[in-house]
Design a protein around this motif. Structure first.
Motif, PDB file in Angstrom:
ATOM      1  N   VAL A  52      28.393  37.202  68.340  1.00 46.19           N
ATOM      2  CA  VAL A  52      28.792  38.648  67.540  1.00 46.19           C
ATOM      3  C   VAL A  52      27.874  39.328  66.742  1.00 46.19           C
ATOM      4  N   ARG A  53      28.266  40.452  66.285  1.00 45.46           N
ATOM      5  CA  ARG A  53      27.246  41.427  65.759  1.00 45.46           C
ATOM      6  C   ARG A  53      28.115  41.707  64.491  1.00 45.46           C
ATOM      7  N   SER A  54      27.533  41.906  63.033  1.00 49.65           N
ATOM      8  CA  SER A  54      28.208  42.525  62.027  1.00 49.65           C
ATOM      9  C   SER A  54      28.487  43.761  62.294  1.00 49.65           C
ATOM     10  N   VAL A  55      29.525  44.066  61.535  1.00 48.73           N
ATOM     11  CA  VAL A  55      30.100  45.618  61.655  1.00 48.73           C
ATOM     12  C   VAL A  55      30.136  46.099  60.054  1.00 48.73           C
ATOM     13  N   GLY A  56      29.062  46.630  60.017  1.00 48.40           N
ATOM     14  CA  GLY A  56      28.776  47.039  58.403  1.00 48.40           C
ATOM     15  C   GLY A  56      28.686  45.818  57.490  1.00 48.40           C
ATOM     16  N   LYS A  57      28.847  46.301  56.090  1.00 47.04           N
ATOM     17  CA  LYS A  57      28.732  45.396  55.204  1.00 47.04           C
ATOM     18  C   LYS A  57      30.215  44.890  54.587  1.00 47.04           C
ATOM     19  N   ALA A  58      30.239  43.816  53.912  1.00 44.73           N
ATOM     20  CA  ALA A  58      31.369  43.465  53.248  1.00 44.73           C
ATOM     21  C   ALA A  58      32.218  44.435  52.406  1.00 44.73           C
ATOM     22  N   ILE A  59      33.455  44.634  52.804  1.00 48.87           N
ATOM     23  CA  ILE A  59      34.258  45.879  52.053  1.00 48.87           C
ATOM     24  C   ILE A  59      34.825  45.154  51.067  1.00 48.87           C
ATOM     25  N   ARG A  60      34.972  45.798  49.788  1.00 45.82           N
ATOM     26  CA  ARG A  60      35.636  45.239  48.519  1.00 45.82           C
ATOM     27  C   ARG A  60      36.530  46.381  48.244  1.00 45.82           C
ATOM     28  N   PRO A  61      37.617  46.131  47.554  1.00 44.36           N
ATOM     29  CA  PRO A  61      38.585  47.313  46.962  1.00 44.36           C
ATOM     30  C   PRO A  61      37.921  48.064  46.101  1.00 44.36           C
ATOM     31  N   SER A  62      38.328  49.508  46.154  1.00 42.85           N
ATOM     32  CA  SER A  62      37.864  50.381  45.391  1.00 42.85           C
ATOM     33  C   SER A  62      38.477  50.170  43.682  1.00 42.85           C
ATOM     34  N   LEU A  63      37.914  50.991  42.695  1.00 38.98           N
ATOM     35  CA  LEU A  63      38.471  50.745  41.295  1.00 38.98           C
ATOM     36  C   LEU A  63      39.862  51.232  41.280  1.00 38.98           C
ATOM     37  N   GLN A  64      40.089  52.248  42.061  1.00 44.73           N
ATOM     38  CA  GLN A  64      41.476  52.916  41.988  1.00 44.73           C
ATOM     39  C   GLN A  64      42.612  51.851  42.689  1.00 44.73           C
ATOM     40  N   GLU A  65      42.099  51.290  43.843  1.00 43.10           N
ATOM     41  CA  GLU A  65      42.846  50.162  44.372  1.00 43.10           C
ATOM     42  C   GLU A  65      43.347  48.882  43.500  1.00 43.10           C
ATOM     43  N   VAL A  66      42.012  48.639  42.855  1.00 43.37           N
ATOM     44  CA  VAL A  66      42.281  47.314  41.721  1.00 43.37           C
ATOM     45  C   VAL A  66      43.273  47.938  40.751  1.00 43.37           C
ATOM     46  N   LYS A  67      43.071  49.077  40.290  1.00 46.32           N
ATOM     47  CA  LYS A  67      43.906  49.722  39.151  1.00 46.32           C
ATOM     48  C   LYS A  67      45.378  49.742  39.574  1.00 46.32           C
ATOM     49  N   GLU A  68      45.576  49.965  40.733  1.00 43.06           N
ATOM     50  CA  GLU A  68      47.041  49.862  41.572  1.00 43.06           C
ATOM     51  C   GLU A  68      47.526  48.552  41.684  1.00 43.06           C
ATOM     52  N   ASN A  69      46.666  47.627  42.165  1.00 44.93           N
ATOM     53  CA  ASN A  69      46.969  46.274  42.490  1.00 44.93           C
ATOM     54  C   ASN A  69      45.918  45.494  42.044  1.00 44.93           C
ATOM     55  N   PRO A  70      46.234  45.051  40.799  1.00 45.62           N
ATOM     56  CA  PRO A  70      45.070  44.035  40.335  1.00 45.62           C
ATOM     57  C   PRO A  70      44.843  42.728  40.943  1.00 45.62           C
ATOM     58  N   ARG A  71      45.682  42.258  41.895  1.00 44.28           N
ATOM     59  CA  ARG A  71      45.613  41.153  42.584  1.00 44.28           C
ATOM     60  C   ARG A  71      44.499  41.484  43.760  1.00 44.28           C
ATOM     61  N   ALA A  72      44.207  42.445  44.204  1.00 41.97           N
ATOM     62  CA  ALA A  72      43.021  42.965  45.231  1.00 41.97           C
ATOM     63  C   ALA A  72      41.790  42.716  44.593  1.00 41.97           C
ATOM     64  N   ARG A  73      41.565  42.570  43.361  1.00 42.54           N
ATOM     65  CA  ARG A  73      40.148  42.691  43.051  1.00 42.54           C
ATOM     66  C   ARG A  73      39.265  41.560  43.430  1.00 42.54           C
ATOM     67  N   SER A  74      39.788  40.658  44.062  1.00 39.77           N
ATOM     68  CA  SER A  74      38.897  39.542  44.674  1.00 39.77           C
ATOM     69  C   SER A  74      38.963  39.653  46.219  1.00 39.77           C
ATOM     70  N   ALA A  75      39.364  40.620  46.882  1.00 38.90           N
ATOM     71  CA  ALA A  75      39.673  40.775  48.355  1.00 38.90           C
ATOM     72  C   ALA A  75      38.028  40.955  48.894  1.00 38.90           C
ATOM     73  N   VAL A  76      37.745  40.262  49.898  1.00 36.58           N
ATOM     74  CA  VAL A  76      36.677  40.993  50.609  1.00 36.58           C
ATOM     75  C   VAL A  76      36.820  40.942  52.160  1.00 36.58           C
ATOM     76  N   LEU A  77      36.526  41.935  52.654  1.00 37.86           N
ATOM     77  CA  LEU A  77      36.777  42.083  54.208  1.00 37.86           C
ATOM     78  C   LEU A  77      35.583  42.241  54.890  1.00 37.86           C
ATOM     79  N   ARG A  78      35.591  41.315  56.004  1.00 40.58           N
ATOM     80  CA  ARG A  78      34.281  40.969  56.829  1.00 40.58           C
ATOM     81  C   ARG A  78      34.517  41.240  58.200  1.00 40.58           C
TER      82      ARG A  78
END
Length: 92
Positions: A61-87
């Protein structure tokens, strides 16, 4: 070991150019995913002390971009998303 095996099976079933995205919510899970993706994206995983490759491991495989973390706005709307990381990786 379940997570590593699951990732290996998922990558095995991808077609060339297929992408696999995994969202983790815990730092230990994210570390396992990151290290598994890193190892799968290397041509050789032999220890650095060995001057010649004997593992015959090939990049899957090859990596597609960097790890994606939730934006401040998303965390504000959904606090449980603060620890999410997408790879995301793409099969080569």
């Amino acid at each position: 070991g379940v997570l590593e095996r699951t990732i290996a099976v998922a990558v095995k079933h991808l077609k060339k150019g297929g992408r696999l995205g995994i969202i983790s919510f815990h730092s230990l899970e994210d570390r396992i995913i990151k290290n598994t993706f890193r190892d799968m994206s290397k041509d050789c995983i032999c220890p650095s002390e060995i001057p010649i490759c004997i593992c015959n491991h090939r990049r899957q495989v090859r990596s597609v971009g960097k790890a994606i973390r939730p934006s401040l706005q998303e965390v504000k709307e959904n606090p449980r998303a603060r620890s999410a990381v997408l790879r995301v990786v793409e099969k080569v």
